[in-house]
Design a protein around this motif. Structure first.
Motif, PDB file in Angstrom:
ATOM      1  N   ALA A 339      17.294  25.208  35.502  1.00 14.74           N
ATOM      2  CA  ALA A 339      16.772  26.446  34.918  1.00 14.74           C
ATOM      3  C   ALA A 339      17.689  26.982  33.835  1.00 14.74           C
ATOM      4  N   GLN A 340      19.010  26.921  34.061  1.00 12.23           N
ATOM      5  CA  GLN A 340      19.969  27.443  33.094  1.00 12.23           C
ATOM      6  C   GLN A 340      20.489  26.382  32.127  1.00 12.23           C
ATOM      7  N   GLY A 341      20.188  25.115  32.415  1.00 12.98           N
ATOM      8  CA  GLY A 341      20.667  24.048  31.543  1.00 12.98           C
ATOM      9  C   GLY A 341      22.147  23.800  31.668  1.00 12.98           C
ATOM     10  N   LEU A 342      22.673  23.862  32.894  1.00 12.58           N
ATOM     11  CA  LEU A 342      24.113  23.737  33.123  1.00 12.58           C
ATOM     12  C   LEU A 342      24.411  22.666  34.160  1.00 12.58           C
ATOM     13  N   THR A 343      25.577  22.051  34.022  1.00 16.17           N
ATOM     14  CA  THR A 343      26.103  21.178  35.070  1.00 16.17           C
ATOM     15  C   THR A 343      26.965  22.023  35.989  1.00 16.17           C
ATOM     16  N   LEU A 344      26.556  22.153  37.240  1.00 14.46           N
ATOM     17  CA  LEU A 344      27.327  22.983  38.180  1.00 14.46           C
ATOM     18  C   LEU A 344      28.581  22.281  38.670  1.00 14.46           C
ATOM     19  N   GLY A 345      28.622  20.977  38.556  1.00 15.11           N
ATOM     20  CA  GLY A 345      29.827  20.274  38.966  1.00 15.11           C
ATOM     21  C   GLY A 345      29.531  18.846  39.376  1.00 15.11           C
ATOM     22  N   VAL A 346      30.600  18.120  39.634  1.00 14.96           N
ATOM     23  CA  VAL A 346      30.542  16.745  40.120  1.00 14.96           C
ATOM     24  C   VAL A 346      31.465  16.642  41.323  1.00 14.96           C
ATOM     25  N   VAL A 347      30.931  16.182  42.454  1.00 15.48           N
ATOM     26  CA  VAL A 347      31.734  16.034  43.667  1.00 15.48           C
ATOM     27  C   VAL A 347      31.637  14.590  44.140  1.00 15.48           C
ATOM     28  N   ALA A 348      32.659  14.145  44.833  1.00 15.19           N
ATOM     29  CA  ALA A 348      32.700  12.779  45.346  1.00 15.19           C
ATOM     30  C   ALA A 348      32.747  12.813  46.869  1.00 15.19           C
ATOM     31  N   LEU A 349      31.924  11.994  47.483  1.00 13.24           N
ATOM     32  CA  LEU A 349      31.958  11.858  48.935  1.00 13.24           C
ATOM     33  C   LEU A 349      33.245  11.159  49.349  1.00 13.24           C
ATOM     34  N   PRO A 350      33.685  11.346  50.598  1.00 10.20           N
ATOM     35  CA  PRO A 350      34.892  10.648  51.051  1.00 10.20           C
ATOM     36  C   PRO A 350      34.756   9.140  50.902  1.00 10.20           C
ATOM     37  N   GLU A 351      35.877   8.456  50.917  1.00  8.50           N
ATOM     38  CA  GLU A 351      35.902   7.009  50.732  1.00  8.50           C
ATOM     39  C   GLU A 351      35.060   6.319  51.808  1.00  8.50           C
ATOM     40  N   LYS A 352      34.302   5.325  51.384  1.00  8.54           N
ATOM     41  CA  LYS A 352      33.424   4.527  52.250  1.00  8.54           C
ATOM     42  C   LYS A 352      32.242   5.334  52.793  1.00  8.54           C
ATOM     43  N   CYS A 353      31.966   6.480  52.206  1.00  9.08           N
ATOM     44  CA  CYS A 353      30.783   7.266  52.548  1.00  9.08           C
ATOM     45  C   CYS A 353      29.762   7.123  51.428  1.00  9.08           C
ATOM     46  N   PHE A 354      28.545   6.803  51.797  1.00 11.93           N
ATOM     47  CA  PHE A 354      27.482   6.627  50.809  1.00 11.93           C
ATOM     48  C   PHE A 354      26.289   7.481  51.217  1.00 11.93           C
ATOM     49  N   CYS A 355      25.682   8.085  50.225  1.00 11.63           N
ATOM     50  CA  CYS A 355      24.622   9.058  50.469  1.00 11.63           C
ATOM     51  C   CYS A 355      23.358   8.379  51.003  1.00 11.63           C
ATOM     52  N   GLN A 356      22.784   8.971  52.057  1.00  7.59           N
ATOM     53  CA  GLN A 356      21.516   8.514  52.610  1.00  7.59           C
ATOM     54  C   GLN A 356      20.386   9.486  52.291  1.00  7.59           C
ATOM     55  N   SER A 357      20.644  10.788  52.389  1.00  9.81           N
ATOM     56  CA  SER A 357      19.623  11.787  52.073  1.00  9.81           C
ATOM     57  C   SER A 357      20.305  13.103  51.721  1.00  9.81           C
ATOM     58  N   ILE A 358      19.598  13.926  50.930  1.00  7.50           N
ATOM     59  CA  ILE A 358      20.093  15.233  50.485  1.00  7.50           C
ATOM     60  C   ILE A 358      19.059  16.277  50.876  1.00  7.50           C
TER      61      ILE A 358
END
Length: 585
Positions: A339-358
């Motif tokens: 809506a505002q056209g902004l990047t709120l940030g970039v975060v990294a999951l802990p090592e060896k953690c991979f995203c399954q669902s949000i």
């Protein structure tokens, strides 16, 4: 056997054997049963259009049908991908309907190919056609005969709600959806004959597709040399039989007008209506934007491309369509405020953690130890929970630009593997709460602010979750409740037919529990309380914060002027007294 369900307004839509049924959410009365299929319904969507509901069941053959539910009438619009030639039949894998019901997109598969069909839904015509059925009735057939033909035998007067009789209106033919676009997966990147970057850039018309990687000046011989070096270096790993690569799947969303989404010149943006389709494909780095203002004859080129550093594996759009999260293969999450056209940030999951669902949470604050929703709109602030492939659960928070954090809610189970979380669902009626479903059949309500289990929900003793790794449930967005299917595990093996297995849908109302009733009813904090606390005040939109600041400044200035006038009045009075004293002397 209920295979799937969805909730819209005050109705529950349950897909099962040979069709689907409609129930009243509050009194559990069956209102109607539509059973006209030879196979089961395996998934169902119900979209609230205001006074109407759009229903889309998908059967085991992958055929999706559109139904229009208005007042006491149920209308079949079309079986979208049903073909007379069974050898050319396509299968619907996934479907999305835009907010407001103006567009629909179907991911179809057939003959070894996969593609995305996008339709424009004439909902303005539908409402006129059902309100004035004489405009759409097929006059060759009598209405009474048609109703008798289309009403299933299983529906009786006793099974219908006394307050509402739903009838199937097969005599009314509604306007059909209009296909506007067909999107295919991106082509593999191959060598080109371009000799310079300028020559490659000249091929991009109006910057469309810029960033997709298709226009470059790497020659085919360079690709071949790179392939030869790779095979020579890793020959022992590459030799042998390889399984064929799976077909690329698509994830797609209907996006509202915003400052970050590109639009063709001269196209008007209508607030609240979808204008762009966002798409990304399996094992691809790019997130594509396609304008919905087109016809099937137009060339299908993306209006914009967001290239990522790694392939996108999971993405999620918030229910308000303002925030988007892209999770890449390397465990990095990009947080966007569309809506505002902004990047709120970039975060990294802990090592060896991979995203399954949000899973997005409605933004909440902690006030006096209780989770509450801020009154009014909140901008540039988002919260979501991320379930990883190792069953760990994380909370991601973004407050303003480049102020994002990630915290661990549930660790990966090591000793008791049956405690692994397999599904998560936010509960909008309870601020900061999510339901978690474990492999052992446990259902917990968690407070993500404290990372604590509040309570658990259990089925009756004779019931359990037959497939706890894939539970059949739905959480209502507008009512404080959720529904869960329970099975009889002892009778599944002994039953000769699937229809002989007793199954039930259980209704859990959060407000029926004294512990949760207070959370549900006292879940909003007024803006006055937010402004009183400097930390809470940051949750308000920038415009409101500036307005409150100026109002406070004006009030302080007014108070200062009043005090100044009082001061000068006292000085004048003192001066007059001195003059009187001098006169007396």
């Amino acid at each position: 056997m209920p295979n799937c369900m969805d909730v819209s307004q005050d109705y529950v839509f349950i897909g099962g054997s040979k069709g689907f049924s409609i129930y009243n959410l509050h009194n559990a009365k069956q209102l109607y049963v539509w059973e006209k299929l030879k196979v089961d319904v395996i998934s169902i969507w119900a979209t609230d259009l205001g006074s109407e509901i759009l229903i889309a069941p998908v059967d085991e053959m992958g055929i999706v049908r559109l139904f229009y539910f208005y007042k006491d009438g149920l209308y079949l619009i079309k079986a979208i991908n049903e073909l007379e030639d069974a050898s050319k039949q396509t299968t619907c894998i996934k479907m999305e309907i835009s907010k407001g019901g103006n567009f629909a997109a179907l991911l179809l598969q057939g003959a070894g190919d996969i593609w995305l069909d996008v339709y424009k839904l004439p909902k303005e015509s539908w409402i006129k056609e059902v309100q004035y059925p004489q405009l759409a009735v097929n006059t060759k057939k009598k209405i009474r005969q048609q109703l008798q033909l289309n009403t299933p035998d299983s529906v009786t007067a006793d099974s219908l709600d006394t307050d509402m009789n739903i009838s199937f209106r097969g005599d009314v033919k509604l306007s059909l959806p209009v296909q506007i676009m067909k999107i295919k997966p991106p082509k593999p990147i191959t060598g080109t004959t371009f000799k310079s970057p300028l020559e490659a850039f000249a091929k991009i018309a109006g910057c469309r597709g810029l960033g997709s990687g298709q226009n470059h000046y790497i020659k085919a011989s360079q690709w071949e040399k790179r392939e030869a070096i790779l095979r020579a270096t890793y020959k022992k790993f590459l030799d042998g039989e390889w399984e064929p690569e799976p077909i690329s799947m698509a994830t797609f969303y209907f996006l509202l007008p915003s400052r970050v989404i590109p639009m063709p010149a001269g196209v008007k943006r209508s607030p609240g209506l979808a204008c762009v389709l966002g798409v990304h494909w399996t094992d691809h780095h790019n997130f594509f934007f396609y304008s919905l203002n087109r016809t099937l004859k137009d060339k299908v080129d993306p209006e914009g491309v967001w290239p990522c550093a790694a392939p996108i594996v999971v993405s999620q759009l918030s229910p308000c369509s303002s925030y988007l999260v892209l999770a890449c293969e390397d465990g990095v999450l990009s947080l966007w405020d569309l809506a505002q056209g902004l990047t709120l940030g970039v975060v990294a999951l802990p090592e060896k953690c991979f995203c399954q669902s949000i899973h997005f949470l409605k933004y909440f604050l902690v006030h006096k130890g209780q989770n509450v929703y801020p009154e009014g709109s909140v901008k540039c602030h988002m919260k979501c929970v991320v379930l990883c492939t190792d069953a760990s659960l994380h909370l991601v928070t973004a407050s303003g630009i480049q102020n994002s954090t990630i915290s661990l809610l549930v660790e990966r189970p090591v000793k008791y593997l049956d405690e692994a979380i397999c599904a998560v669902a936010p509960v909008q009626a309870l601020p900061g709460m999510v339901l978690t479903f474990s492999r052992d059949g446990s259902v917990f309500l968690m407070d993500v602010a404290k990372s604590q289990i509040i309570c658990s929900f259990a089925l009756p003793r004779s019931y359990s979750l037959a497939a706890p790794w894939n539970p059949v449930f739905v959480v209502s967005l507008h009512h404080p409740c959720f529904l869960l299917r329970g099975d009889h595990p002892d009778e599944i093996g002994s039953a000769s037919k699937a229809e002989d297995i007793p199954n039930s849908i259980f209704y859990f109302n959060f407000e029926d529990y004294p512990l949760l009733k207070n959370f549900s009813r006292n879940c909003t904090i007024p803006q006055a309380s937010i402004l009183a606390h400097p930390t809470f005040a940051q949750a308000l939109p920038l415009e409101e914060r500036c307005e409150k600041f100026f109002q406070k400044s004006i009030q302080n200035l007014a108070k200062y002027k009043v005090k100044e006038e009082e001061h000068w009045t006292r000085l004048r009075r003192y001066s007059l007294l001195l003059q009187k004293e001098d006169l007396k002397k």
